[in-house]
Design a protein around this motif. Sequence first.
Motif, PDB file in Angstrom:
ATOM      1  N   ASP A 197      -5.339   7.060  -1.690  1.00 40.84           N
ATOM      2  CA  ASP A 197      -5.402   7.001  -0.236  1.00 40.84           C
ATOM      3  C   ASP A 197      -6.830   6.766   0.293  1.00 40.84           C
ATOM      4  OD1 ASP A 197      -6.428   9.491  -0.815  1.00 40.84           O
ATOM      5  OD2 ASP A 197      -5.050  10.607   0.461  1.00 40.84           O
ATOM      6  N   SER A 198      -7.813   6.730  -0.608  1.00 45.70           N
ATOM      7  CA  SER A 198      -9.187   6.426  -0.211  1.00 45.70           C
ATOM      8  C   SER A 198      -9.953   5.921  -1.432  1.00 45.70           C
ATOM      9  CB  SER A 198      -9.873   7.664   0.373  1.00 45.70           C
ATOM     10  OG  SER A 198     -10.179   8.585  -0.651  1.00 45.70           O
ATOM     11  N   ASP A 199     -11.199   5.548  -1.214  1.00 50.12           N
ATOM     12  CA  ASP A 199     -12.036   5.047  -2.309  1.00 50.12           C
ATOM     13  C   ASP A 199     -12.717   6.165  -3.088  1.00 50.12           C
ATOM     14  OD1 ASP A 199     -11.394   2.433  -1.782  1.00 50.12           O
ATOM     15  OD2 ASP A 199     -13.094   2.119  -0.431  1.00 50.12           O
ATOM     16  N   GLU A 200     -12.517   7.413  -2.662  1.00 49.49           N
ATOM     17  CA  GLU A 200     -13.150   8.530  -3.360  1.00 49.49           C
ATOM     18  C   GLU A 200     -12.584   8.682  -4.763  1.00 49.49           C
ATOM     19  OE1 GLU A 200     -13.227  12.132  -1.072  1.00 49.49           O
ATOM     20  OE2 GLU A 200     -13.538  11.013   0.787  1.00 49.49           O
ATOM     21  N   GLU A 201     -13.433   9.147  -5.680  1.00 50.11           N
ATOM     22  CA  GLU A 201     -13.055   9.240  -7.087  1.00 50.11           C
ATOM     23  C   GLU A 201     -11.845  10.136  -7.336  1.00 50.11           C
ATOM     24  OE1 GLU A 201     -15.196  10.741 -11.107  1.00 50.11           O
ATOM     25  OE2 GLU A 201     -16.383   9.433  -9.818  1.00 50.11           O
ATOM     26  N   ASP A 202     -11.738  11.237  -6.606  1.00 47.15           N
ATOM     27  CA  ASP A 202     -10.629  12.179  -6.824  1.00 47.15           C
ATOM     28  C   ASP A 202      -9.498  12.002  -5.815  1.00 47.15           C
ATOM     29  OD1 ASP A 202     -12.097  13.086  -4.686  1.00 47.15           O
ATOM     30  OD2 ASP A 202     -11.997  15.205  -5.255  1.00 47.15           O
ATOM     31  N   ALA A 203      -9.426  10.825  -5.188  1.00 46.53           N
ATOM     32  CA  ALA A 203      -8.383  10.558  -4.198  1.00 46.53           C
ATOM     33  C   ALA A 203      -7.004  10.606  -4.840  1.00 46.53           C
ATOM     34  CB  ALA A 203      -8.615   9.193  -3.555  1.00 46.53           C
ATOM     35  N   LYS A 204      -6.075  11.197  -4.129  1.00 47.76           N
ATOM     36  CA  LYS A 204      -4.712  11.327  -4.649  1.00 47.76           C
ATOM     37  C   LYS A 204      -3.936  10.027  -4.423  1.00 47.76           C
ATOM     38  CE  LYS A 204      -4.489  16.228  -4.121  1.00 47.76           C
ATOM     39  NZ  LYS A 204      -3.783  17.399  -3.773  1.00 47.76           N
ATOM     40  N   PRO A 205      -3.090   9.690  -5.408  1.00 49.01           N
ATOM     41  CA  PRO A 205      -2.269   8.493  -5.227  1.00 49.01           C
ATOM     42  C   PRO A 205      -1.199   8.727  -4.145  1.00 49.01           C
ATOM     43  CG  PRO A 205      -1.720   9.591  -7.287  1.00 49.01           C
ATOM     44  CD  PRO A 205      -2.877  10.328  -6.689  1.00 49.01           C
ATOM     45  N   VAL A 206      -0.919   7.668  -3.428  1.00 48.11           N
ATOM     46  CA  VAL A 206       0.094   7.729  -2.379  1.00 48.11           C
ATOM     47  C   VAL A 206       1.301   6.919  -2.837  1.00 48.11           C
ATOM     48  CG1 VAL A 206       0.633   7.110   0.012  1.00 48.11           C
ATOM     49  CG2 VAL A 206      -1.656   7.958  -0.579  1.00 48.11           C
ATOM     50  N   ARG A 207       2.452   7.537  -2.788  1.00 43.84           N
ATOM     51  CA  ARG A 207       3.663   6.818  -3.191  1.00 43.84           C
ATOM     52  C   ARG A 207       4.070   5.828  -2.109  1.00 43.84           C
ATOM     53  NH1 ARG A 207       7.459  11.010  -6.638  1.00 43.84           N
ATOM     54  NH2 ARG A 207       6.034  11.101  -8.403  1.00 43.84           N
ATOM     55  N   ASN A 208       4.370   4.626  -2.550  1.00 47.22           N
ATOM     56  CA  ASN A 208       4.812   3.543  -1.664  1.00 47.22           C
ATOM     57  C   ASN A 208       5.847   2.737  -2.449  1.00 47.22           C
ATOM     58  OD1 ASN A 208       5.056   1.695   0.381  1.00 47.22           O
ATOM     59  ND2 ASN A 208       3.154   0.629  -0.088  1.00 47.22           N
ATOM     60  N   PRO A 209       7.057   3.306  -2.618  1.00 50.29           N
ATOM     61  CA  PRO A 209       8.062   2.674  -3.475  1.00 50.29           C
ATOM     62  C   PRO A 209       8.628   1.378  -2.897  1.00 50.29           C
ATOM     63  CG  PRO A 209       8.974   4.606  -2.384  1.00 50.29           C
ATOM     64  CD  PRO A 209       7.525   4.554  -2.018  1.00 50.29           C
ATOM     65  N   HIS A 210       8.846   0.418  -3.808  1.00 49.23           N
ATOM     66  CA  HIS A 210       9.438  -0.875  -3.454  1.00 49.23           C
ATOM     67  C   HIS A 210      10.640  -1.122  -4.368  1.00 49.23           C
ATOM     68  CE1 HIS A 210       5.976  -2.201  -1.024  1.00 49.23           C
ATOM     69  NE2 HIS A 210       5.259  -1.549  -1.911  1.00 49.23           N
ATOM     70  N   VAL A 211      11.723  -1.575  -3.781  1.00 52.55           N
ATOM     71  CA  VAL A 211      12.944  -1.910  -4.518  1.00 52.55           C
ATOM     72  C   VAL A 211      13.180  -3.407  -4.382  1.00 52.55           C
ATOM     73  CG1 VAL A 211      15.445  -1.571  -4.650  1.00 52.55           C
ATOM     74  CG2 VAL A 211      13.953   0.342  -4.013  1.00 52.55           C
ATOM     75  N   PHE A 212      13.428  -4.045  -5.508  1.00 52.41           N
ATOM     76  CA  PHE A 212      13.722  -5.484  -5.521  1.00 52.41           C
ATOM     77  C   PHE A 212      15.029  -5.681  -6.276  1.00 52.41           C
ATOM     78  CE2 PHE A 212       9.128  -4.949  -5.468  1.00 52.41           C
ATOM     79  CZ  PHE A 212       8.732  -5.767  -4.421  1.00 52.41           C
ATOM     80  N   ILE A 213      16.068  -6.073  -5.569  1.00 46.39           N
ATOM     81  CA  ILE A 213      17.362  -6.345  -6.187  1.00 46.39           C
ATOM     82  C   ILE A 213      17.560  -7.859  -6.164  1.00 46.39           C
ATOM     83  CG2 ILE A 213      19.868  -5.983  -6.012  1.00 46.39           C
ATOM     84  CD1 ILE A 213      19.166  -3.261  -4.645  1.00 46.39           C
ATOM     85  N   ASN A 214      17.924  -8.409  -7.317  1.00 39.85           N
ATOM     86  CA  ASN A 214      18.047  -9.859  -7.484  1.00 39.85           C
ATOM     87  C   ASN A 214      16.761 -10.595  -7.092  1.00 39.85           C
ATOM     88  OD1 ASN A 214      20.699  -9.450  -8.325  1.00 39.85           O
ATOM     89  ND2 ASN A 214      21.566  -9.903  -6.321  1.00 39.85           N
TER      90      ASN A 214
ATOM     91  N   ILE B  97       9.048  -0.740  -8.117  1.00 40.37           N
ATOM     92  CA  ILE B  97       7.589  -0.776  -8.269  1.00 40.37           C
ATOM     93  C   ILE B  97       6.978   0.195  -7.274  1.00 40.37           C
ATOM     94  CG2 ILE B  97       5.482  -2.168  -7.964  1.00 40.37           C
ATOM     95  CD1 ILE B  97       7.074  -4.607  -8.890  1.00 40.37           C
ATOM     96  N   ASP B  98       5.976   0.920  -7.734  1.00 44.87           N
ATOM     97  CA  ASP B  98       5.149   1.747  -6.859  1.00 44.87           C
ATOM     98  C   ASP B  98       3.758   1.776  -7.478  1.00 44.87           C
ATOM     99  OD1 ASP B  98       3.854   3.557  -5.253  1.00 44.87           O
ATOM    100  OD2 ASP B  98       5.502   5.007  -5.236  1.00 44.87           O
ATOM    101  N   LEU B  99       2.833   1.069  -6.870  1.00 46.78           N
ATOM    102  CA  LEU B  99       1.479   0.981  -7.406  1.00 46.78           C
ATOM    103  C   LEU B  99       0.733   2.310  -7.297  1.00 46.78           C
ATOM    104  CD1 LEU B  99       0.389  -2.532  -6.078  1.00 46.78           C
ATOM    105  CD2 LEU B  99       1.540  -1.941  -8.235  1.00 46.78           C
ATOM    106  N   GLN B 100       1.208   3.192  -6.427  1.00 48.04           N
ATOM    107  CA  GLN B 100       0.634   4.531  -6.262  1.00 48.04           C
ATOM    108  C   GLN B 100      -0.876   4.473  -6.112  1.00 48.04           C
ATOM    109  OE1 GLN B 100       2.620   7.371  -9.069  1.00 48.04           O
ATOM    110  NE2 GLN B 100       3.640   5.502  -9.746  1.00 48.04           N
ATOM    111  N   GLU B 101      -1.316   3.615  -5.216  1.00 48.20           N
ATOM    112  CA  GLU B 101      -2.752   3.431  -5.014  1.00 48.20           C
ATOM    113  C   GLU B 101      -3.330   4.638  -4.280  1.00 48.20           C
ATOM    114  OE1 GLU B 101      -3.343  -1.270  -4.954  1.00 48.20           O
ATOM    115  OE2 GLU B 101      -2.164  -0.545  -3.267  1.00 48.20           O
TER     116      GLU B 101
END
Length: 176
Positions: free
Chosen positions: A67-84, A61-65
């Motif tokens: 980096d700010s509330d601005e309309e053209d803000a770039k998504p920031v990768r924050n990958p999460h791994v869940f095994i079992n 999962i990476d919600l890629q939210e």
Amino acid sequence: MAILDILEVPHPGLRAVAKPVPEVTDAVRAIVSDMFDTMYDARGIGLAATQVGIEQRIVVIDLQEPDSDEEDAKPVRNPHVFINPELTAVSDELGSYNEGCLSIPEQYAEVQRPARCTISWLDDKGALHQGEFDGLMATAIQHEIDHLNGVLFTDHISKLKRDMIMKKLAKARKAA
């Protein structure tokens, strides 16, 4: 790194129940890497191994939210791994999100799920974790755990809405 084929409904592999990963190995980490490549390529925020034909309990999962509330803000990768991953608790309070799925392309529906959940999981190094999630992350992890159990988001909506989604999907496929 490889882009894997994403199974689409009505592929029977999407109803498979994934088996636990007995040990986190380099082969498992390679699957995780390929799953991230596949998810990012498909512009998704979550992917379960069963969606790419791998019957193991692995979720990325990476919600890629932004980096700010601005309309053209770039998504920031924050990958999460869940095994079992395993749901250990859910809230009585419900949340509602307009969910979509890479296995049901371009189709969305409002789905109610517990607003918060607690899960236990292994990371990509094999370390055990437990955490509580809320908001979109709680929705995403529950959606992906459902995939590991052979459940689709359309199983959580009425038959009428599910039939409408399948008709729209069939029409889109025919047009393509």
